[in-house]
Design an enzyme around this catalytic site. Sequence first.
Site, PDB file in Angstrom:
ATOM      1  N   HIS A 188      30.047  35.122 -85.430  1.00 20.15           N
ATOM      2  CA  HIS A 188      29.148  36.203 -85.051  1.00 20.15           C
ATOM      3  C   HIS A 188      28.825  36.025 -83.561  1.00 20.15           C
ATOM      4  O   HIS A 188      29.355  35.115 -82.903  1.00 20.15           O
ATOM      5  CB  HIS A 188      27.885  36.192 -85.913  1.00 20.15           C
ATOM      6  CG  HIS A 188      27.223  34.840 -86.026  1.00 20.15           C
ATOM      7  ND1 HIS A 188      26.619  34.220 -84.956  1.00 20.15           N
ATOM      8  CD2 HIS A 188      27.104  33.976 -87.073  1.00 20.15           C
ATOM      9  CE1 HIS A 188      26.132  33.055 -85.337  1.00 20.15           C
ATOM     10  NE2 HIS A 188      26.420  32.864 -86.616  1.00 20.15           N
ATOM     11  N   VAL A 233      20.939  33.194 -80.409  1.00 23.57           N
ATOM     12  CA  VAL A 233      21.215  34.630 -80.382  1.00 23.57           C
ATOM     13  C   VAL A 233      20.627  35.246 -81.654  1.00 23.57           C
ATOM     14  O   VAL A 233      20.818  34.707 -82.753  1.00 23.57           O
ATOM     15  CB  VAL A 233      22.733  34.899 -80.295  1.00 23.57           C
ATOM     16  CG1 VAL A 233      23.019  36.389 -80.349  1.00 23.57           C
ATOM     17  CG2 VAL A 233      23.299  34.288 -79.016  1.00 23.57           C
ATOM     18  N   GLN A 241      20.660  19.225 -84.717  1.00 24.93           N
ATOM     19  CA  GLN A 241      22.066  18.890 -84.476  1.00 24.93           C
ATOM     20  C   GLN A 241      22.328  18.603 -82.994  1.00 24.93           C
ATOM     21  O   GLN A 241      23.045  17.647 -82.650  1.00 24.93           O
ATOM     22  CB  GLN A 241      22.937  20.056 -84.961  1.00 24.93           C
ATOM     23  CG  GLN A 241      24.402  19.942 -84.650  1.00 24.93           C
ATOM     24  CD  GLN A 241      25.210  21.013 -85.371  1.00 24.93           C
ATOM     25  OE1 GLN A 241      25.510  20.874 -86.541  1.00 24.93           O
ATOM     26  NE2 GLN A 241      25.552  22.081 -84.675  1.00 24.93           N
ATOM     27  N   ALA A 249      33.499  32.301 -89.742  1.00 26.95           N
ATOM     28  CA  ALA A 249      32.620  33.441 -90.063  1.00 26.95           C
ATOM     29  C   ALA A 249      31.818  33.774 -88.808  1.00 26.95           C
ATOM     30  O   ALA A 249      30.587  33.810 -88.794  1.00 26.95           O
ATOM     31  CB  ALA A 249      31.709  33.143 -91.254  1.00 26.95           C
ATOM     32  N   GLY A 305      24.844  25.455 -80.303  1.00 25.36           N
ATOM     33  CA  GLY A 305      23.727  26.398 -80.303  1.00 25.36           C
ATOM     34  C   GLY A 305      22.403  25.700 -80.523  1.00 25.36           C
ATOM     35  O   GLY A 305      22.284  24.824 -81.374  1.00 25.36           O
ATOM     36  N   GLN A 306      21.418  26.125 -79.767  1.00 25.28           N
ATOM     37  CA  GLN A 306      20.051  25.600 -79.909  1.00 25.28           C
ATOM     38  C   GLN A 306      19.469  26.006 -81.268  1.00 25.28           C
ATOM     39  O   GLN A 306      18.494  25.436 -81.732  1.00 25.28           O
ATOM     40  CB  GLN A 306      19.196  26.127 -78.748  1.00 25.28           C
ATOM     41  CG  GLN A 306      17.763  25.661 -78.727  1.00 25.28           C
ATOM     42  CD  GLN A 306      17.634  24.142 -78.600  1.00 25.28           C
ATOM     43  OE1 GLN A 306      18.484  23.479 -77.992  1.00 25.28           O
ATOM     44  NE2 GLN A 306      16.581  23.584 -79.194  1.00 25.28           N
ATOM     45  N   LYS A 307      20.120  26.953 -81.927  1.00 26.64           N
ATOM     46  CA  LYS A 307      19.668  27.335 -83.274  1.00 26.64           C
ATOM     47  C   LYS A 307      19.609  26.103 -84.168  1.00 26.64           C
ATOM     48  O   LYS A 307      18.717  25.954 -84.983  1.00 26.64           O
ATOM     49  CB  LYS A 307      20.631  28.359 -83.839  1.00 26.64           C
ATOM     50  CG  LYS A 307      20.621  28.383 -85.327  1.00 26.64           C
ATOM     51  CD  LYS A 307      20.756  29.749 -85.882  1.00 26.64           C
ATOM     52  CE  LYS A 307      20.511  29.745 -87.363  1.00 26.64           C
ATOM     53  NZ  LYS A 307      21.556  29.014 -88.067  1.00 26.64           N
ATOM     54  N   HIS A 329      28.154  32.494 -82.108  1.00 27.94           N
ATOM     55  CA  HIS A 329      29.337  31.694 -81.762  1.00 27.94           C
ATOM     56  C   HIS A 329      29.975  32.213 -80.465  1.00 27.94           C
ATOM     57  O   HIS A 329      30.401  31.432 -79.609  1.00 27.94           O
ATOM     58  CB  HIS A 329      30.389  31.788 -82.869  1.00 27.94           C
ATOM     59  CG  HIS A 329      29.936  31.290 -84.211  1.00 27.94           C
ATOM     60  ND1 HIS A 329      29.686  32.139 -85.259  1.00 27.94           N
ATOM     61  CD2 HIS A 329      29.718  30.036 -84.674  1.00 27.94           C
ATOM     62  CE1 HIS A 329      29.331  31.431 -86.329  1.00 27.94           C
ATOM     63  NE2 HIS A 329      29.330  30.146 -85.998  1.00 27.94           N
TER      64      HIS A 329
HETATM   65  P1  AMP Z   1      28.405  26.923 -87.411  1.00 27.90           P
HETATM   66  O1  AMP Z   1      29.656  27.724 -87.491  1.00 27.90           O
HETATM   67  O2  AMP Z   1      27.276  27.503 -88.185  1.00 27.90           O
HETATM   68  O3  AMP Z   1      28.643  25.460 -87.661  1.00 27.90           O
HETATM   69  O4  AMP Z   1      27.934  27.016 -85.908  1.00 27.90           O
HETATM   70  C1  AMP Z   1      28.784  26.645 -84.858  1.00 27.90           C
HETATM   71  C2  AMP Z   1      27.994  26.593 -83.596  1.00 27.90           C
HETATM   72  O5  AMP Z   1      27.420  27.879 -83.334  1.00 27.90           O
HETATM   73  C3  AMP Z   1      26.830  25.597 -83.666  1.00 27.90           C
HETATM   74  O6  AMP Z   1      26.739  24.925 -82.424  1.00 27.90           O
HETATM   75  C4  AMP Z   1      25.647  26.497 -83.892  1.00 27.90           C
HETATM   76  O7  AMP Z   1      24.431  25.955 -83.403  1.00 27.90           O
HETATM   77  C5  AMP Z   1      26.048  27.723 -83.092  1.00 27.90           C
HETATM   78  N1  AMP Z   1      25.289  28.880 -83.553  1.00 27.90           N
HETATM   79  C6  AMP Z   1      25.186  29.349 -84.814  1.00 27.90           C
HETATM   80  N2  AMP Z   1      24.343  30.393 -84.866  1.00 27.90           N
HETATM   81  C7  AMP Z   1      23.884  30.593 -83.609  1.00 27.90           C
HETATM   82  C8  AMP Z   1      22.983  31.517 -83.010  1.00 27.90           C
HETATM   83  N3  AMP Z   1      22.364  32.456 -83.706  1.00 27.90           N
HETATM   84  N4  AMP Z   1      22.765  31.411 -81.686  1.00 27.90           N
HETATM   85  C9  AMP Z   1      23.368  30.444 -80.947  1.00 27.90           C
HETATM   86  N5  AMP Z   1      24.237  29.556 -81.446  1.00 27.90           N
HETATM   87  C10 AMP Z   1      24.499  29.611 -82.756  1.00 27.90           C
END
Ligand code: AMP
Length: 278
Positions: free
Chosen positions: A24, A166, A143, A22, A137-139, A27
Amino acid sequence: MRSACRAARRGGRMGFVPTMGALHEGHLSLVRAARSSCDVVAASIFVNPAQFGPGEDLAKYPRHFERDRGLLEKHGVELLFAPSVEEMYPAGVVTWVTVDELSDKLDGRSRPGHFRGVTTVVAKLFHVVEPDAAFFGQKDAAQVAIIRRLVRDLNFPVEIVACPIVREADGLAMSSRNVYLDPRQREQALVLQRALARVKKSWEAGERDSAKLMAEGREEVAEEKSVRLDYLEIVDPDSLDPVEDVGDGALVAVAVFVGSTRLIDNVLLQRLANKATA
Ligand code: AMP
């Protein structure tokens, strides 16, 4: 996947971006960072059941495989790993990777077992892809801290690169879960930003007492009546331990429920290195 990765790297530096799909711009920013510092980039899409608790959104988590695959290809990802649940967790799996202590803090406290699922799947993915660098991501600040510790404690030869959060134009951190929000909730979700901004402003104005800063952030969240606070804490970004005196810097992390959707955000309070005195 392992032999494809070994064949593709041809002695170069392999970057890896693990995701749950999913996709965005958040990622894709990781993919860009990987491309800019690596010769070959691999990504994974795996909605990892082990990191979802009972009653969480595993079944309804958005899945858009064909769209995601197209995006990754367009952004120069050469290898994509999208295993089935059975492939990652065949019957009889009993081995887990746990980063003690850190995994029970922040999101780990609210979501028991979540980080055990994350660290187990990341360890497995690292063994499959064998990257030189992995981009997160630092989000998901907790983690990042936990994966850095995993890599250090278990001697993974992988550099962990944390990339900036982001955001949407109005400041909401991008998340695959934002699609759950209806227009009213989407508006309410902006309280995350307001709470973090208020803490940051107060810190910049000289407040160093963590309890006071947290109280301000929590007050801001409480003003948005329909949002339920999960946590707002000020911690050391590496150990995730609470800090009392914010001093030169700390991580402010917040999680709220907007309806049944849990959203997180954070800001690093950092004193900039000596500003030029020109
Ligand atoms: P996820 O698919 O949610 O497991 O995220 C995969 C990677 O994308 C992880 O390292 C998240 O921290 C990173 N990520 C998700 N959202 C953001 C964002 N808004 N800004 C930067 N990195 C992100």
